[in-house]
Design a protein around this motif. Structure first.
Motif, short mmCIF file in Angstrom:
data_model
loop_
_atom_site.label_atom_id
_atom_site.label_comp_id
_atom_site.label_asym_id
_atom_site.label_seq_id
_atom_site.Cartn_x
_atom_site.Cartn_y
_atom_site.Cartn_z
N GLU A 56 -9.30 8.29 -9.30
CA GLU A 56 -8.44 7.49 -9.25
C GLU A 56 -7.20 8.12 -8.46
N ILE A 57 -7.08 9.41 -8.67
CA ILE A 57 -5.90 10.10 -7.66
C ILE A 57 -6.30 10.06 -6.24
N LYS A 58 -7.77 10.23 -6.08
CA LYS A 58 -7.89 9.98 -4.46
C LYS A 58 -7.82 8.77 -3.94
N GLN A 59 -7.99 7.78 -4.80
CA GLN A 59 -7.95 6.43 -4.38
C GLN A 59 -6.33 6.30 -4.21
N LEU A 60 -5.53 6.47 -5.10
CA LEU A 60 -4.06 6.35 -4.97
C LEU A 60 -3.32 7.00 -4.08
N ARG A 61 -4.03 8.11 -3.82
CA ARG A 61 -3.35 8.98 -2.36
C ARG A 61 -3.77 8.33 -1.08
N GLY A 62 -4.92 7.83 -1.07
CA GLY A 62 -5.27 7.10 0.15
C GLY A 62 -4.30 5.80 0.36
N GLU A 63 -3.95 5.14 -0.80
CA GLU A 63 -3.26 3.97 -0.76
C GLU A 63 -1.88 4.42 -0.37
N PHE A 64 -1.42 5.57 -0.85
CA PHE A 64 0.15 5.99 -0.40
C PHE A 64 0.07 6.29 0.89
N VAL A 65 -0.94 7.02 1.47
CA VAL A 65 -1.13 7.22 3.15
C VAL A 65 -0.99 6.16 3.92
N ASP A 66 -1.88 5.02 3.50
CA ASP A 66 -1.87 3.60 4.27
C ASP A 66 -0.39 2.89 4.24
N ARG A 67 0.31 3.01 2.90
CA ARG A 67 1.59 2.53 2.73
C ARG A 67 2.49 3.04 3.81
N ARG A 68 2.35 4.67 3.60
CA ARG A 68 3.68 5.30 4.24
C ARG A 68 3.39 5.07 5.75
N SER A 69 2.50 4.84 6.50
CA SER A 69 2.12 4.82 7.80
C SER A 69 2.52 3.39 8.19
N GLU A 70 2.38 2.30 7.22
CA GLU A 70 2.82 1.09 7.51
C GLU A 70 4.25 1.05 7.23
N LEU A 71 4.87 1.68 6.50
CA LEU A 71 6.64 1.82 6.50
C LEU A 71 7.02 2.48 7.77
N MET A 72 6.38 3.41 8.22
CA MET A 72 6.73 4.07 9.49
C MET A 72 6.79 3.16 10.79
N LYS A 73 5.81 2.25 10.57
CA LYS A 73 5.71 1.34 11.68
C LYS A 73 6.56 0.23 11.59
N LEU A 74 6.83 -0.18 10.64
CA LEU A 74 7.99 -1.13 10.28
C LEU A 74 9.40 -0.72 10.52
N MET A 76 10.40 1.50 12.84
CA MET A 76 10.39 1.56 14.07
C MET A 76 11.61 0.97 14.88
N GLU A 77 12.20 1.44 15.73
CA GLU A 77 13.18 0.46 16.33
C GLU A 77 12.51 -0.80 17.19
N SER A 78 11.81 -0.46 17.75
CA SER A 78 10.98 -1.49 18.56
C SER A 78 10.41 -2.72 17.96
N THR A 79 9.83 -2.23 16.51
CA THR A 79 9.24 -3.32 15.56
C THR A 79 10.47 -4.05 15.21
N VAL A 80 11.63 -3.63 14.79
CA VAL A 80 12.86 -4.22 14.15
C VAL A 80 13.29 -5.15 15.51
N ALA A 81 13.47 -4.58 16.61
CA ALA A 81 14.09 -5.42 17.64
C ALA A 81 13.06 -6.47 17.74
N ALA A 82 11.85 -6.48 17.74
CA ALA A 82 10.98 -7.49 18.18
C ALA A 82 11.30 -8.76 17.09
N LYS A 83 11.34 -8.25 15.64
CA LYS A 83 11.30 -9.06 14.70
C LYS A 83 12.91 -9.89 14.64
#
Length: 115
Positions: A56-74, A76-83
């Protein structure tokens, strides 16, 4: 030798006159064996729980990394400007300036006396 093995097979040590201490020892051995069996069952149960939690820890750690990378993309100034372009809000052409507010020093009673 023949009499010793024969009496052992007949279990005379359980029915003789001094057999009470033998029964006590046998019951003690049975009790210890039951404790060991219960202990091993508890140990195996804990091992199963630990392995389930590790997966379960491995699964949650993978989900955390996915969410963190998603947040980093969101973020970004270019993403905010486009939205924001969809809402007709565009980035400023002039960079912002820092405003510094200075607070007047409060004069205490003694400083006002000497003025």
């Amino acid at each position: 030798m023949k009499g010793g093995i024969y009496s052992l097979l007949k279990a005379k040590y359980l029915v003789d006159q001094g057999s009470m201490k033998n029964w006590r020892f046998i019951l003690f051995l049975i009790f210890i064996a039951m404790l060991m069996i219960a202990n091993s069952h508890n140990y195996e149960e804990k091992l199963y729980k630990i392995s389930a939690m590790e997966s379960e820890i491995k699964q949650l750690r993978g989900e955390f990394v996915d969410r963190r990378s998603e947040l980093m993309k969101l973020k970004m100034e270019s993403t905010v400007a486009a939205k924001m372009e969809a809402r007709q809000v565009f980035p400023a052409a002039v960079p912002p300036q820092k405003i510094v507010v200075t607070k007047e020093e409060q004069k205490n009673f003694f400083k006002r006396l000497w003025e």
